[in-house]
Design a protein around this motif. Structure first.
Motif, PDB file in Angstrom:
ATOM      1  N   GLU A   1      12.042   4.488   4.291  1.00 30.24           N
ATOM      2  CA  GLU A   1      10.696   4.502   3.706  1.00 30.24           C
ATOM      3  C   GLU A   1       9.624   4.516   4.778  1.00 30.24           C
ATOM      4  N   ARG A   2       9.860   3.817   5.872  1.00 29.36           N
ATOM      5  CA  ARG A   2       8.864   3.809   6.961  1.00 29.36           C
ATOM      6  C   ARG A   2       8.766   5.156   7.643  1.00 29.36           C
TER       7      ARG A   2
ATOM      8  N   THR B   1       0.814  -1.210   0.000  1.00 26.89           N
ATOM      9  CA  THR B   1       0.000   0.000   0.000  1.00 26.89           C
ATOM     10  C   THR B   1       0.848   1.261   0.000  1.00 26.89           C
ATOM     11  N   ARG B   2       1.934   1.299   0.760  1.00 31.34           N
ATOM     12  CA  ARG B   2       2.728   2.527   0.879  1.00 31.34           C
ATOM     13  C   ARG B   2       3.747   2.663  -0.246  1.00 31.34           C
TER      14      ARG B   2
ATOM     15  N   THR C   1       5.233  -6.465   0.227  1.00 33.62           N
ATOM     16  CA  THR C   1       4.287  -6.040   1.259  1.00 33.62           C
ATOM     17  C   THR C   1       4.833  -4.800   1.971  1.00 33.62           C
ATOM     18  N   ASP C   2       4.014  -4.200   2.827  1.00 31.95           N
ATOM     19  CA  ASP C   2       4.488  -3.041   3.571  1.00 31.95           C
ATOM     20  C   ASP C   2       5.580  -3.410   4.566  1.00 31.95           C
ATOM     21  N   LYS C   3       5.683  -4.669   4.931  1.00 35.00           N
ATOM     22  CA  LYS C   3       6.769  -5.105   5.802  1.00 35.00           C
ATOM     23  C   LYS C   3       8.118  -5.024   5.095  1.00 35.00           C
TER      24      LYS C   3
END
Length: 307
Positions: free
Chosen positions: A302-303, A13-14, A294-296
């Motif tokens: 980036e986070r 998603t991000r 995935t977002d993981k």
């Protein structure tokens, strides 16, 4: 793990990662250094001819009129061209709001972002991804934008980073407002770590890219890997081989199909959002769970990065 175990929450998603397959790595690992270019200083011309032929042989996506550009240079991916443009024109750079985040990163999030072509004025230099990383294909009234830019002497530079992973797109680059078109193989053939591509310009641009090419300082190893990959995988790789699986993933996760192989549309409250489908699509193709999709899979920067 099975395909059915991949949940909607596992979609990207991000940051929607472009597609990648292990066969790309295995192919490069299988190449023999015995086949390495015998004359590295002369290899740039070979690379440029091979990449140009590969671009023009695509059926699902097309740039019409590339032969109208008199100058061709090897580049370290399309970001190489973006780096040079920002170096040359600084605060005169303008982009669409929602464009490739790299523009904001380069300018500490101060780059001029427009929402309508009428926001562009004389003195601006407009950079746009086309096919668009915002829409996955076209922009509304893009022909009017080009005419506006031509009338007000605003150069337009096309970032073709998504060329090779998109479909249903055709663009005539002969419009006089268009001053350059850049294409890389990063997303088309999983060569993000190699960062190699081609830039077309109307005339020579005095800057790092032309100097690198004129003095034969190009990255021969990456150019060679690119040419070998082109010969092996060919044009339209994603849609020719995995279009039906992409349709299945979008249907299974209730996403609308886009014109880029790595994302689908989710519509909420009348607005569309891109969701990355790399993880389920790669699982269908290879049986591999790719957490990077995935977002993981986001890294620390980036986070923490501002939205």
């Amino acid at each position: 793990m099975e395909y059915k175990d991949i949940t909607f929450d596992m979609l990207g998603t991000r940051r929607q990662r472009p597609m990648y397959l292990s066969k790309f790595t295995k192919f490069r690992q299988g190449l023999s250094m015995k086949d390495y270019p015998k004359d590295p200083h002369a290899y740039t011309d070979i690379f440029l001819k091979e990449v140009d032929a590969w671009i023009n042989s695509h059926k699902h996506i097309r740039y019409c009129g590339l032969d109208s550009f008199t100058r061709r240079d090897a580049i370290h991916g399309t970001t190489h061209q973006l780096d040079e443009l920002h170096q040359l024109y600084g605060r005169n750079i303008a982009v669409y709001k929602g464009e490739y985040k790299y523009h904001r990163r380069l300018t500490d999030f101060t780059v001029n972002q427009i929402t309508h072509y009428s926001d562009l004025k004389k003195g601006d230099v407009f950079i746009v991804s086309y096919p668009s990383c915002i829409t996955t294909n076209y922009h509304k009234d893009f022909d009017k934008l080009l005419d506006h830019c031509d009338e007000h002497d605003i150069p337009v530079h096309i970032d073709g980073a998504w060329f090779g992973q998109c479909r249903n797109f055709e663009f005539d680059v002969t419009h006089p407002a268009v001053q350059s078109v850049s294409v890389s193989l990063s997303k088309a053939l999983g060569m993000g770590s190699q960062r190699i591509g081609i830039r077309y310009t109307r005339e020579k641009t005095v800057g790092p890219i032309s100097i690198m090419n004129d003095f034969a300082y190009c990255n021969v190893s990456d150019m060679w890997l690119a040419v070998e990959a082109i010969k092996h995988f060919g044009p339209d790789y994603w849609w020719a081989n995995y279009g039906e699986l992409y349709t299945k993933v979008c249907k299974d996760y209730n996403l609308g199909e886009t014109d880029s192989i790595h994302v689908g549309w989710l519509t909420e409250n009348g607005k569309q959002h891109q969701f990355g489908v790399r993880t389920p699509l790669r699982f269908l193709i290879e049986g591999i769970f790719d957490e990077r999709g995935t977002d993981k899979g986001l890294n620390k920067i980036e986070r923490e990065e501002r939205q």
